[in-house]
Design a protein around this motif. Structure first.
Motif, PDB file in Angstrom:
ATOM      1  N   UNK A   1       0.821  -1.212   0.000  1.00  0.00           N
ATOM      2  CA  UNK A   1       0.000   0.000   0.000  1.00  0.00           C
ATOM      3  C   UNK A   1       0.855   1.263   0.000  1.00  0.00           C
ATOM      4  N   UNK A   2       1.660   1.388  -1.020  1.00  0.00           N
ATOM      5  CA  UNK A   2       2.526   2.544  -1.207  1.00  0.00           C
ATOM      6  C   UNK A   2       3.536   2.237  -2.293  1.00  0.00           C
ATOM      7  N   UNK A   3       4.016   3.235  -3.020  1.00  0.00           N
ATOM      8  CA  UNK A   3       4.916   2.990  -4.161  1.00  0.00           C
ATOM      9  C   UNK A   3       6.228   2.300  -3.807  1.00  0.00           C
ATOM     10  N   UNK A   4       6.839   2.692  -2.690  1.00  0.00           N
ATOM     11  CA  UNK A   4       8.096   2.044  -2.310  1.00  0.00           C
ATOM     12  C   UNK A   4       7.834   0.685  -1.668  1.00  0.00           C
ATOM     13  N   UNK A   5       6.710   0.560  -0.990  1.00  0.00           N
ATOM     14  CA  UNK A   5       6.360  -0.716  -0.362  1.00  0.00           C
ATOM     15  C   UNK A   5       6.162  -1.809  -1.407  1.00  0.00           C
ATOM     16  N   UNK A   6       5.460  -1.476  -2.491  1.00  0.00           N
ATOM     17  CA  UNK A   6       5.215  -2.502  -3.506  1.00  0.00           C
ATOM     18  C   UNK A   6       6.514  -2.889  -4.211  1.00  0.00           C
ATOM     19  N   UNK A   7       7.429  -1.942  -4.340  1.00  0.00           N
ATOM     20  CA  UNK A   7       8.731  -2.275  -4.938  1.00  0.00           C
ATOM     21  C   UNK A   7       9.513  -3.218  -4.027  1.00  0.00           C
ATOM     22  N   UNK A   8       9.456  -2.980  -2.732  1.00  0.00           N
ATOM     23  CA  UNK A   8      10.112  -3.884  -1.788  1.00  0.00           C
ATOM     24  C   UNK A   8       9.489  -5.272  -1.844  1.00  0.00           C
ATOM     25  N   UNK A   9       8.166  -5.326  -1.867  1.00  0.00           N
ATOM     26  CA  UNK A   9       7.446  -6.598  -1.846  1.00  0.00           C
ATOM     27  C   UNK A   9       7.690  -7.435  -3.096  1.00  0.00           C
ATOM     28  N   UNK A  10       8.004  -6.768  -4.204  1.00  0.00           N
ATOM     29  CA  UNK A  10       8.227  -7.479  -5.464  1.00  0.00           C
ATOM     30  C   UNK A  10       9.706  -7.604  -5.814  1.00  0.00           C
ATOM     31  N   UNK A  11      10.567  -7.046  -4.975  1.00  0.00           N
ATOM     32  CA  UNK A  11      11.997  -7.114  -5.266  1.00  0.00           C
ATOM     33  C   UNK A  11      12.396  -6.280  -6.466  1.00  0.00           C
ATOM     34  N   UNK A  12      11.836  -5.079  -6.556  1.00  0.00           N
ATOM     35  CA  UNK A  12      12.114  -4.171  -7.676  1.00  0.00           C
ATOM     36  C   UNK A  12      13.158  -3.151  -7.256  1.00  0.00           C
ATOM     37  N   UNK A  13      14.219  -3.004  -8.052  1.00  0.00           N
ATOM     38  CA  UNK A  13      15.239  -1.995  -7.788  1.00  0.00           C
ATOM     39  C   UNK A  13      15.635  -1.315  -9.098  1.00  0.00           C
ATOM     40  N   UNK A  14      16.721  -0.581  -9.063  1.00  0.00           N
ATOM     41  CA  UNK A  14      17.146   0.208 -10.221  1.00  0.00           C
ATOM     42  C   UNK A  14      17.449  -0.660 -11.450  1.00  0.00           C
ATOM     43  N   UNK A  15      17.734  -1.934 -11.240  1.00  0.00           N
ATOM     44  CA  UNK A  15      18.017  -2.826 -12.363  1.00  0.00           C
ATOM     45  C   UNK A  15      16.824  -2.970 -13.300  1.00  0.00           C
ATOM     46  N   UNK A  16      15.630  -2.632 -12.818  1.00  0.00           N
ATOM     47  CA  UNK A  16      14.425  -2.764 -13.642  1.00  0.00           C
ATOM     48  C   UNK A  16      14.147  -1.506 -14.468  1.00  0.00           C
ATOM     49  N   UNK A  17      14.916  -0.469 -14.248  1.00  0.00           N
ATOM     50  CA  UNK A  17      14.740   0.763 -15.014  1.00  0.00           C
ATOM     51  C   UNK A  17      14.966   0.510 -16.501  1.00  0.00           C
ATOM     52  N   UNK A  18      14.073   1.060 -17.323  1.00  0.00           N
ATOM     53  CA  UNK A  18      14.122   0.993 -18.788  1.00  0.00           C
ATOM     54  C   UNK A  18      13.780  -0.398 -19.345  1.00  0.00           C
ATOM     55  N   UNK A  19      13.221  -1.258 -18.530  1.00  0.00           N
ATOM     56  CA  UNK A  19      12.760  -2.544 -19.060  1.00  0.00           C
ATOM     57  C   UNK A  19      11.406  -2.378 -19.742  1.00  0.00           C
TER      58      UNK A  19
END
Length: 273
Positions: free
Chosen positions: A184-202
Motif C-alpha cells: 500500500x505505497x509505491x516504495x512498499x510494492x517495490x520492496x514486496x516485489x523485489x524491484x530496484x534500479x536494475x528494472x529501469x528501462x525494461x
C-alpha cells in the motif's frame, strides 16, 4: 509348412534380441504421472513459451491519464530468479504528464540520465530511488516525458514471499505485516516485489521477469476515485489537480480521500432518484 514355422521362429528370436522397446513401452515414454501424453522437454519439441494473455505494447500506447485509469484492475506479475511468481492487482496510480506538469521529473521537457525511461516507448519501466533508499516504479505512456506511477497493489499470489522481502528491508525486530500493508505505497510494492534500479528501462511487454496480464474484473468509471496526488508539495495548481486514481472501497489503497468518496456517493444516489 515346416519351413514357414522355422522362419517365424527365427523372426521371433530376432525381435527378442532387438534393443528397441516393445510398442506399448514407446507409448509410455515421456508421459507424466498424471497421464499427460504431451512430450516433456526435448530439443526437438522446444517451443518458447509466451503468455498469450500478457498485455502487449498496444495497451500501454495511450495518453497518460487514460493509461493511469486503464491500469486499475490489471494484474502485475513478477517472476523471481527461482521461478516463483508474485502477483498483485493494481488499485492505485498517479499520472505525471511531463511538459508543464510541475510535479513531473520531466517538467519542461527536460531529459536527464535519470529520467530517460520517461521518454522511451510506452510500456517502459521508469524506476528511480528516493531518499537514497527506496524505489518507485512508473510506466511510460504517450506524451513526451509522461509516465504513470504505480502507488498500490492488492496482493494476490506469493504473499508470504512478499512479507519476507518487506521484512528484509525493515530495520530491527518488527511485527509481521498484514496483507493490506504489503503493497500500500509505491516504495512498499517495490520492496514486496523485489524491484530496484536494475528494472529501469525494461519493457513490460517483453521482459521475462515482470509483465502484466488482464484483470478478471475491470472497474467502471463509477468505481474510480480521481483526487490530488500524494506528497507533491509546493507545485501551485498542480498540487491539487485530480491526477491520482484509485478503486473506491478497496482496503489496499495507500490514502483514501473520504471527502471525494462522499461526494461520489451523493452524486450516485441523486442520479438514481
Amino acid at each position: 509348412m515346416p519351413r514357414k514355422r522355422k522362419l517365424l521362429a527365427q523372426l521371433s528370436a530376432l525381435q527378442s534380441k532387438s534393443s528397441f522397446p516393445p510398442f506399448d513401452a514407446l507409448e509410455n515414454l515421456n508421459v507424466a504421472p498424471d497421464r499427460d501424453s504431451s512430450p516433456k522437454s526435448s530439443k526437438y519439441f522446444a517451443v518458447e513459451k509466451k503468455n498469450s494473455s500478457q498485455l502487449e505494447s498496444d495497451f500501454f500506447n495511450q495518453p497518460c491519464i487514460s493509461l493511469a485509469k486503464s491500469l486499475l484492475g490489471q494484474i502485475l506479475v513478477r517472476k523471481l530468479p527461482d521461478g516463483r511468481e508474485l502477483r498483485g492487482r493494481i488499485v492505485e496510480t498517479e499520472a505525471y504528464l511531463g511538459g508543464e506538469d510541475e510535479a513531473s521529473h520531466s517538467k519542461g521537457g527536460k531529459q536527464t540520465q535519470r529520467n530517460t525511461a520517461m521518454f522511451m516507448k510506452p510500456g517502459t519501466l521508469y524506476v528511480y530511488q528516493i531518499y537514497g533508499i527506496h524505489f518507485c516504479m512508473n510506466i511510460s505512456s504517450q506524451g513526451e516525458g509522461a509516465a504513470v506511477l504505480l502507488r498500490s497493489l492488492e496482493p494476490l499470489e506469493g504473499l508470504d514471499v512478499m512479507r519476507e522481502l518487506r521484512s528484509a528491508s525493515r530495520k530491527g525486530p518488527t511485527k509481521p505485516l498484514k496483507d493490506w500493508q504489503l503493497c500500500n505505497g509505491p516504495s512498499k510494492l517495490c520492496q514486496a516485489l523485489g524491484i530496484d534500479k536494475d528494472f529501469d528501462q525494461r519493457d513490460l511487454a517483453q521482459d521475462a521477469a515482470i509483465w502484466m496480464v488482464p484483470g478478471p474484473e475491470l472497474p467502471g468509471e463509477q468505481d474510480v476515485v480521481a483526487t490530488a496526488r500524494i506528497g507533491i508539495g509546493n507545485r501551485g495548481e498542480w498540487a491539487q489537480k485530480p491526477l491520482r486514481f484509485y478503486l473506491r472501497g478497496n482496503k489496499f489503497v495507500s490514502v483514501v480521500d473520504k471527502k471525494m468518496e462522499k461526494e461520489m456517493a451523493a452524486l450516485g444516489s441523486s442520479s438514481c432518484s
